[in-house]
Motif scaffolding. Structure first.
Motif, PDB file in Angstrom:
ATOM      1  N   ASN A   1       0.810  -1.225   0.000  1.00  0.00           N
ATOM      2  CA  ASN A   1       0.000   0.000   0.000  1.00  0.00           C
ATOM      3  C   ASN A   1       0.843   1.274   0.000  1.00  0.00           C
ATOM      4  OD1 ASN A   1       0.799  -0.107   2.673  1.00  0.00           O
ATOM      5  ND2 ASN A   1      -1.187   0.417   3.513  1.00  0.00           N
ATOM      6  N   CYS A   2       2.146   1.170  -0.329  1.00  0.00           N
ATOM      7  CA  CYS A   2       2.944   2.396  -0.483  1.00  0.00           C
ATOM      8  C   CYS A   2       2.676   2.984  -1.874  1.00  0.00           C
ATOM      9  CB  CYS A   2       4.432   2.123  -0.275  1.00  0.00           C
ATOM     10  SG  CYS A   2       5.241   1.300  -1.665  1.00  0.00           S
ATOM     11  N   LYS A   3       3.222   4.194  -2.129  1.00  0.00           N
ATOM     12  CA  LYS A   3       2.963   4.870  -3.412  1.00  0.00           C
ATOM     13  C   LYS A   3       3.456   4.051  -4.598  1.00  0.00           C
ATOM     14  CE  LYS A   3       2.852   9.690  -1.954  1.00  0.00           C
ATOM     15  NZ  LYS A   3       3.689  10.880  -1.807  1.00  0.00           N
ATOM     16  N   ALA A   4       4.668   3.486  -4.477  1.00  0.00           N
ATOM     17  CA  ALA A   4       5.238   2.695  -5.575  1.00  0.00           C
ATOM     18  C   ALA A   4       4.406   1.434  -5.791  1.00  0.00           C
ATOM     19  CB  ALA A   4       6.687   2.341  -5.277  1.00  0.00           C
ATOM     20  N   GLY A   5       4.044   0.779  -4.685  1.00  0.00           N
ATOM     21  CA  GLY A   5       3.261  -0.449  -4.781  1.00  0.00           C
ATOM     22  C   GLY A   5       1.907  -0.204  -5.421  1.00  0.00           C
ATOM     23  N   ALA A   6       1.293   0.940  -5.106  1.00  0.00           N
ATOM     24  CA  ALA A   6      -0.010   1.279  -5.674  1.00  0.00           C
ATOM     25  C   ALA A   6       0.083   1.465  -7.181  1.00  0.00           C
ATOM     26  CB  ALA A   6      -0.563   2.546  -5.017  1.00  0.00           C
ATOM     27  N   ARG A   7       1.300   1.812  -7.670  1.00  0.00           N
ATOM     28  CA  ARG A   7       1.500   1.986  -9.117  1.00  0.00           C
ATOM     29  C   ARG A   7       1.969   0.685  -9.775  1.00  0.00           C
ATOM     30  NH1 ARG A   7       5.717   6.390  -9.161  1.00  0.00           N
ATOM     31  NH2 ARG A   7       5.842   5.854 -11.354  1.00  0.00           N
ATOM     32  N   GLY A   8       1.991  -0.389  -8.996  1.00  0.00           N
ATOM     33  CA  GLY A   8       2.363  -1.680  -9.573  1.00  0.00           C
ATOM     34  C   GLY A   8       3.860  -1.889  -9.678  1.00  0.00           C
ATOM     35  N   LEU A   9       4.636  -1.087  -8.931  1.00  0.00           N
ATOM     36  CA  LEU A   9       6.090  -1.233  -8.975  1.00  0.00           C
ATOM     37  C   LEU A   9       6.538  -2.212  -7.895  1.00  0.00           C
ATOM     38  CD1 LEU A   9       7.014   2.541  -9.369  1.00  0.00           C
ATOM     39  CD2 LEU A   9       6.923   0.797 -11.156  1.00  0.00           C
ATOM     40  N   ARG A  10       7.665  -2.842  -8.132  1.00  0.00           N
ATOM     41  CA  ARG A  10       8.211  -3.762  -7.137  1.00  0.00           C
ATOM     42  C   ARG A  10       9.008  -2.948  -6.133  1.00  0.00           C
ATOM     43  NH1 ARG A  10       9.436  -6.570 -12.032  1.00  0.00           N
ATOM     44  NH2 ARG A  10       8.191  -8.446 -12.224  1.00  0.00           N
ATOM     45  N   CYS A  11       8.405  -2.655  -5.001  1.00  0.00           N
ATOM     46  CA  CYS A  11       9.082  -1.860  -3.987  1.00  0.00           C
ATOM     47  C   CYS A  11       9.842  -2.789  -3.048  1.00  0.00           C
ATOM     48  CB  CYS A  11       8.069  -1.028  -3.224  1.00  0.00           C
ATOM     49  SG  CYS A  11       6.801  -2.032  -2.453  1.00  0.00           S
ATOM     50  N   TYR A  12      10.699  -2.197  -2.220  1.00  0.00           N
ATOM     51  CA  TYR A  12      11.486  -3.041  -1.328  1.00  0.00           C
ATOM     52  C   TYR A  12      10.649  -3.648  -0.207  1.00  0.00           C
ATOM     53  CZ  TYR A  12      11.883   0.620   2.249  1.00  0.00           C
ATOM     54  OH  TYR A  12      11.612   1.549   3.220  1.00  0.00           O
ATOM     55  N   HIS A  13       9.478  -3.047   0.059  1.00  0.00           N
ATOM     56  CA  HIS A  13       8.589  -3.633   1.079  1.00  0.00           C
ATOM     57  C   HIS A  13       8.151  -5.021   0.637  1.00  0.00           C
ATOM     58  CE1 HIS A  13       7.657   0.842   0.973  1.00  0.00           C
ATOM     59  NE2 HIS A  13       8.337   0.675   2.085  1.00  0.00           N
ATOM     60  N   VAL A  14       7.807  -5.107  -0.662  1.00  0.00           N
ATOM     61  CA  VAL A  14       7.386  -6.396  -1.220  1.00  0.00           C
ATOM     62  C   VAL A  14       8.544  -7.393  -1.155  1.00  0.00           C
ATOM     63  CG1 VAL A  14       6.840  -7.553  -3.418  1.00  0.00           C
ATOM     64  CG2 VAL A  14       5.502  -5.576  -2.686  1.00  0.00           C
ATOM     65  N   ALA A  15       9.746  -6.914  -1.505  1.00  0.00           N
ATOM     66  CA  ALA A  15      10.915  -7.808  -1.471  1.00  0.00           C
ATOM     67  C   ALA A  15      11.150  -8.327  -0.053  1.00  0.00           C
ATOM     68  CB  ALA A  15      12.154  -7.079  -1.987  1.00  0.00           C
ATOM     69  N   ALA A  16      11.057  -7.435   0.938  1.00  0.00           N
ATOM     70  CA  ALA A  16      11.287  -7.826   2.334  1.00  0.00           C
ATOM     71  C   ALA A  16      10.205  -8.800   2.810  1.00  0.00           C
ATOM     72  CB  ALA A  16      11.321  -6.590   3.224  1.00  0.00           C
ATOM     73  N   ALA A  17       8.947  -8.492   2.495  1.00  0.00           N
ATOM     74  CA  ALA A  17       7.845  -9.350   2.932  1.00  0.00           C
ATOM     75  C   ALA A  17       7.882 -10.695   2.208  1.00  0.00           C
ATOM     76  CB  ALA A  17       6.504  -8.657   2.689  1.00  0.00           C
ATOM     77  N   ALA A  18       8.233 -10.660   0.927  1.00  0.00           N
ATOM     78  CA  ALA A  18       8.291 -11.908   0.158  1.00  0.00           C
ATOM     79  C   ALA A  18       9.351 -12.844   0.733  1.00  0.00           C
ATOM     80  CB  ALA A  18       8.576 -11.615  -1.317  1.00  0.00           C
ATOM     81  N   GLY A  19      10.437 -12.270   1.203  1.00  0.00           N
ATOM     82  CA  GLY A  19      11.481 -13.084   1.831  1.00  0.00           C
ATOM     83  C   GLY A  19      10.931 -13.816   3.043  1.00  0.00           C
ATOM     84  N   ALA A  20      10.180 -13.099   3.883  1.00  0.00           N
ATOM     85  CA  ALA A  20       9.576 -13.706   5.074  1.00  0.00           C
ATOM     86  C   ALA A  20       8.508 -14.712   4.671  1.00  0.00           C
ATOM     87  CB  ALA A  20       8.965 -12.623   5.964  1.00  0.00           C
ATOM     88  N   HIS A  21       7.738 -14.360   3.637  1.00  0.00           N
ATOM     89  CA  HIS A  21       6.642 -15.215   3.188  1.00  0.00           C
ATOM     90  C   HIS A  21       7.159 -16.561   2.683  1.00  0.00           C
ATOM     91  CE1 HIS A  21       2.698 -16.207   1.683  1.00  0.00           C
ATOM     92  NE2 HIS A  21       3.199 -16.466   0.501  1.00  0.00           N
ATOM     93  N   ILE A  22       8.250 -16.530   1.921  1.00  0.00           N
ATOM     94  CA  ILE A  22       8.802 -17.760   1.349  1.00  0.00           C
ATOM     95  C   ILE A  22       9.300 -18.678   2.460  1.00  0.00           C
ATOM     96  CG2 ILE A  22      10.773 -18.621  -0.002  1.00  0.00           C
ATOM     97  CD1 ILE A  22      10.110 -16.065  -1.865  1.00  0.00           C
ATOM     98  N   VAL A  23       9.910 -18.089   3.494  1.00  0.00           N
ATOM     99  CA  VAL A  23      10.372 -18.885   4.641  1.00  0.00           C
ATOM    100  C   VAL A  23       9.171 -19.520   5.349  1.00  0.00           C
ATOM    101  CG1 VAL A  23      11.457 -18.757   6.921  1.00  0.00           C
ATOM    102  CG2 VAL A  23      12.492 -17.572   4.975  1.00  0.00           C
ATOM    103  N   LEU A  24       8.119 -18.717   5.580  1.00  0.00           N
ATOM    104  CA  LEU A  24       6.904 -19.236   6.239  1.00  0.00           C
ATOM    105  C   LEU A  24       6.230 -20.321   5.415  1.00  0.00           C
ATOM    106  CD1 LEU A  24       4.757 -16.338   7.720  1.00  0.00           C
ATOM    107  CD2 LEU A  24       6.004 -18.116   8.944  1.00  0.00           C
ATOM    108  N   ALA A  25       6.150 -20.097   4.104  1.00  0.00           N
ATOM    109  CA  ALA A  25       5.503 -21.065   3.219  1.00  0.00           C
ATOM    110  C   ALA A  25       6.277 -22.380   3.246  1.00  0.00           C
ATOM    111  CB  ALA A  25       5.421 -20.510   1.796  1.00  0.00           C
ATOM    112  N   ALA A  26       7.599 -22.297   3.264  1.00  0.00           N
ATOM    113  CA  ALA A  26       8.431 -23.500   3.315  1.00  0.00           C
ATOM    114  C   ALA A  26       8.232 -24.220   4.646  1.00  0.00           C
ATOM    115  CB  ALA A  26       9.895 -23.126   3.110  1.00  0.00           C
TER     116      ALA A  26
END
Ligand SMILES: [Zn+2]
Length: 91
Positions: free
Chosen positions: A59-84
């Motif tokens: 929900n940041c400005k970049a994310g709202a424009r469909g850009l890959r922001c670092y928030h997504v990168a950071a959360a995706a890292g945690a998400h992949i660990v949790l999913a595994a």
């Protein structure tokens, strides 16, 4: 909503996440808050799987424009660990 593809495509966002070192909190599986410790700004990132592909939304400005922001990168890292981990637990 951005599609999570290869680490190479996410490289810039991943590098920024490594530099900023934001705090990632797990709200629930697939829902995270990412806080920039310097500015205190907190954004919510959600991750979901559709037709075998992973998508994320921030929900940041970049994310709202469909850009890959670092928030997504950071959360995706945690998400992949949790999913595994949950895959291991349910195996
Ligand atoms: Zn963001």
């Amino acid at each position: 909503m951005v599609k999570l593809t290869t680490a190479e495509a996410m490289r810039k966002a991943i590098d920024k996440a490594r530099a900023v070192k934001p705090r990632v909190r797990v709200v629930s599986f697939g829902s995270y808050t990412v806080t920039n410790k310097q500015t205190g700004a907190t954004y919510t990132v959600t991750c979901e799987k559709r037709n075998g592909e992973r998508f994320a939304d921030c929900n940041c400005k970049a994310g709202a424009r469909g850009l890959r922001c670092y928030h997504v990168a950071a959360a995706a890292g945690a998400h992949i660990v949790l999913a595994a981990e949950s895959a291991t637990l349910s195996a």
